[in-house]
Design an enzyme around this catalytic site. Structure first.
Site, short mmCIF file in Angstrom:
data_model
loop_
_atom_site.label_atom_id
_atom_site.label_comp_id
_atom_site.label_asym_id
_atom_site.label_seq_id
_atom_site.Cartn_x
_atom_site.Cartn_y
_atom_site.Cartn_z
N ARG A 232 -6.41 11.88 -5.24
CA ARG A 232 -7.44 11.34 -5.22
C ARG A 232 -8.52 11.90 -5.36
O ARG A 232 -9.94 11.93 -5.61
CB ARG A 232 -6.90 11.11 -4.03
CG ARG A 232 -8.16 10.12 -3.05
CD ARG A 232 -8.96 8.58 -4.13
NE ARG A 232 -9.27 8.16 -2.67
CZ ARG A 232 -10.80 8.01 -2.53
NH1 ARG A 232 -11.08 9.32 -3.48
NH2 ARG A 232 -11.53 8.03 -1.97
N ARG B 151 -3.53 6.91 1.63
CA ARG B 151 -4.23 8.28 1.96
C ARG B 151 -2.60 8.28 2.76
O ARG B 151 -1.98 10.21 2.93
CB ARG B 151 -4.75 7.97 2.77
CG ARG B 151 -5.50 7.69 2.02
CD ARG B 151 -7.24 7.55 2.60
NE ARG B 151 -6.67 6.32 2.85
CZ ARG B 151 -7.43 5.38 2.88
NH1 ARG B 151 -8.71 5.72 3.59
NH2 ARG B 151 -7.62 4.31 3.66
N ASP C 55 -6.88 -2.85 -6.81
CA ASP C 55 -7.19 -2.98 -6.06
C ASP C 55 -7.47 -4.68 -6.53
O ASP C 55 -8.15 -5.07 -7.57
CB ASP C 55 -8.47 -2.26 -5.98
CG ASP C 55 -8.79 -2.65 -4.28
OD1 ASP C 55 -8.73 -1.85 -3.33
OD2 ASP C 55 -10.18 -3.48 -3.93
N ARG D 245 0.63 -1.06 -0.11
CA ARG D 245 0.21 -0.57 0.21
C ARG D 245 1.05 1.14 0.26
O ARG D 245 0.72 1.79 0.59
CB ARG D 245 -1.13 0.15 1.03
CG ARG D 245 -2.05 -1.33 1.14
CD ARG D 245 -3.31 -0.69 0.13
NE ARG D 245 -4.30 -1.28 0.27
CZ ARG D 245 -5.38 -1.29 1.42
NH1 ARG D 245 -5.57 0.01 2.07
NH2 ARG D 245 -6.53 -1.62 1.29
N TYR E 144 -15.34 -10.78 0.51
CA TYR E 144 -15.69 -10.11 0.00
C TYR E 144 -17.09 -9.93 -0.74
O TYR E 144 -18.52 -9.33 -0.36
CB TYR E 144 -14.72 -8.52 -0.68
CG TYR E 144 -13.21 -7.87 0.21
CD1 TYR E 144 -14.04 -7.34 1.67
CD2 TYR E 144 -12.38 -8.38 1.03
CE1 TYR E 144 -13.14 -6.78 2.05
CE2 TYR E 144 -11.88 -8.26 1.69
CZ TYR E 144 -11.79 -6.69 2.11
OH TYR E 144 -10.87 -6.09 3.01
O1 CP3 Z 1 0.14 -1.79 -2.73
C1 CP3 Z 1 -0.56 -0.37 -2.98
O2 CP3 Z 1 0.09 1.06 -3.26
C2 CP3 Z 1 -1.15 -0.85 -4.41
C3 CP3 Z 1 -2.53 -0.57 -4.49
C4 CP3 Z 1 -3.53 -1.22 -3.63
C5 CP3 Z 1 -4.27 -1.01 -2.69
N1 CP3 Z 1 -5.09 -1.73 -2.74
C6 CP3 Z 1 -5.22 0.61 -3.44
C7 CP3 Z 1 -6.27 1.47 -2.22
C8 CP3 Z 1 -3.53 -3.06 -3.26
C9 CP3 Z 1 -2.64 -4.13 -3.65
C10 CP3 Z 1 -4.66 -3.30 -2.62
C11 CP3 Z 1 -4.90 -4.37 -2.11
C12 CP3 Z 1 -6.12 -4.91 -1.25
N2 CP3 Z 1 -7.28 -4.04 -1.48
C13 CP3 Z 1 -6.33 -5.82 -0.31
C14 CP3 Z 1 -4.99 -6.52 -0.13
C15 CP3 Z 1 -4.46 -6.22 0.68
C16 CP3 Z 1 -5.08 -5.65 2.48
O3 CP3 Z 1 -4.95 -4.40 2.49
O4 CP3 Z 1 -5.20 -6.80 3.39
C17 CP3 Z 1 -7.87 -5.40 -0.06
C18 CP3 Z 1 -8.00 -5.91 0.93
C19 CP3 Z 1 -8.07 -4.29 -0.97
C20 CP3 Z 1 -9.37 -4.40 -0.38
C21 CP3 Z 1 -9.54 -2.66 -0.51
N3 CP3 Z 1 -9.94 -2.15 -0.99
C22 CP3 Z 1 -10.12 -2.80 0.87
C23 CP3 Z 1 -10.63 -3.93 2.57
C24 CP3 Z 1 -10.26 -0.86 0.91
C25 CP3 Z 1 -10.67 -0.10 2.63
C26 CP3 Z 1 -9.58 0.04 3.47
C27 CP3 Z 1 -8.74 1.42 2.84
O5 CP3 Z 1 -7.62 1.67 3.13
O6 CP3 Z 1 -9.68 2.37 3.34
C28 CP3 Z 1 -9.99 -0.87 -0.77
C29 CP3 Z 1 -9.33 0.80 -0.70
C30 CP3 Z 1 -7.83 1.15 -0.85
N4 CP3 Z 1 -7.43 -0.19 -2.23
C31 CP3 Z 1 -6.80 2.24 -0.85
C32 CP3 Z 1 -6.09 1.81 -1.92
C33 CP3 Z 1 -5.09 3.32 -1.56
C34 CP3 Z 1 -8.07 3.40 -0.02
C35 CP3 Z 1 -9.02 4.01 -0.96
C36 CP3 Z 1 -9.16 5.19 -0.82
O7 CP3 Z 1 -8.24 6.47 -0.98
O8 CP3 Z 1 -9.11 6.07 -0.24
#
Ligand code: CP3
Length: 340
Positions: free
Chosen positions: A38, A29, A75, A25, A148
């Site tokens: 964003r 943010r 994602d 990640r 999910y």
């Molecule tokens: O690693 C990276 O920088 C690449 C991008 C990446 C994102 N999600 C961007 C993201 C990767 C590799 C993921 C994987 C992901 N997404 C997982 C597996 C890894 C983990 O964290 O367990 C899962 C379970 C998801 C599903 C997901 N996406 C959730 C549960 C959420 C909400 C949690 C949160 O942090 O808000 C997201 C949103 C998400 N995916 C964000 C980002 C940068 C935040 C969204 C935003 O900008 O508001």
């Protein structure tokens, strides 16, 4: 001789010094430039599915910190959208979808028009990345994506998906098989577009008891790995069955992944033993990176002292937290690279 791509070499089994580094990640943010992008994109999905914007988000942490790996900005639930599930991200609330009851709620094949911008983003990143930076593609593990999709969000601790695993395992297996086929194709397409390696994020693997872990995590991952290696025999695959505990070793050996990503609950003695099977990646506690100071210095030194002699990639044990100070990430990079 200098190693062209240190992270790729480590994933292929070489012991590389200084230890290659990237953070799960790493685009997100905690970065002011990400928050700005964003805002400009509107929604999170628009950011993922507009190639120029996804490429820019991918490159931001590379420009700022010079990590050894760039991970595609996307994602794990994009594949669910491509299989016909209505996916939304609400601000601060994570993903949300209509709960799925059976496999016939998933399309037979992913909709290519949903996924095309993802591969366009891979090609864009590849074109502007330096020759030393490894480009990582990724997908969710089929169990985690199923969790999910079946529950409709992460708010329920996946009680519906876990109940289905006991009540009607054949129904869950059908869902996981369809997701696995789509996931293998999605990862192959990212490698075709220029990714050097891929990671499979099975974030909720640790929720399953051993017998279900074998059926719904190890078995489908093994099939995905075989499908990818049939097309890209030399492309490293990193497996991340988060919180797998004592089952990490069986996962590493039986799935055929080339490298194993471990969470922060894995003791360093166990992590060291796992390196006998191949390269390991991890496992700094993301809250220690938030804390910084002496605790961070000590934790990084312990990890490098225990794991740094054998094939190893420095990473967190889970995604970086939004409240992480930039100065702590800068310090981490200096520590791993062997600076003062
Ligand atoms: O690693 C990276 O920088 C690449 C991008 C990446 C994102 N999600 C961007 C993201 C990767 C590799 C993921 C994987 C992901 N997404 C997982 C597996 C890894 C983990 O964290 O367990 C899962 C379970 C998801 C599903 C997901 N996406 C959730 C549960 C959420 C909400 C949690 C949160 O942090 O808000 C997201 C949103 C998400 N995916 C964000 C980002 C940068 C935040 C969204 C935003 O900008 O508001």
């Amino acid at each position: 001789m200098s190693v062209p791509k240190p992270l790729l070499a480590a994933l292929q089994g070489q012991s590389i010094r200084p230890t290659p580094l990237w953070l799960m990640r790493q685009a997100g943010r905690y970065l002011p430039e990400y928050r700005q992008l964003r805002e400009r994109a509107g929604g999170f999905l628009d950011l993922c599915l507009t190639p120029d914007l996804a490429a820019e988000a991918t490159l931001q942490p590379i420009r700022r910190f010079g990590f050894d790996g760039a991970i595609l900005f996307s994602d794990i639930l994009i594949i669910a959208k491509a299989l016909g599930r209505a996916l939304v991200f609400r601000d601060g609330d994570g993903p949300s979808l209509p709960p799925l009851a059976a496999v016939d709620g998933l399309a037979m094949q992913p909709d290519a028009s949903v996924l095309a911008p993802v591969y366009a983003a891979v090609r864009k990143v590849k074109a502007s990345l330096s020759t030393v930076t490894t480009l990582l593609g990724f997908a969710g593990g089929p169990w985690t994506v199923a969790a999910y999709v079946i529950d409709g969000s992460g708010r329920t601790q996946f009680t519906k998906a876990r109940a289905l695993a006991s009540e009607n395992p054949a129904a869950l297996e059908a869902i996981i098989t369809r997701l696995s086929d789509a996931t293998a194709a999605h990862l192959i397409a990212q490698l075709d577009a220029g990714a050097d390696a891929v990671q499979i994020f099975d974030s909720w693997a640790g929720l399953l008891p051993p017998e279900q872990f074998r059926r719904f995590v190890i078995a489908p991952t093994q099939r995905i790995v075989a499908a990818i290696h049939a097309r890209h025999p030399r492309a490293p695959i990193i497996g991340f069955p988060r919180n797998a505990g004592a089952l990490y070793e069986a996962y590493f050996v039986e799935t055929g992944v080339n490298a194993l990503c471990i969470d922060q609950n894995v003791p360093l003695t166990q992590a060291h033993a796992l390196q006998a099977r191949g390269p390991v990646q991890g496992n700094l506690d993301p809250t220690v990176l938030v804390a910084g100071g002496a605790a961070l210095d000590r934790a990084v030194a312990d990890i490098l002292a225990t794991l740094g002699q054998r094939p190893f990639v420095f990473n967190l044990g889970h995604g970086i937290l939004p409240e992480t100070p930039l100065a702590h990430v800068e310090r981490l990079v200096r520590l791993v690279r062997g600076g003062p």
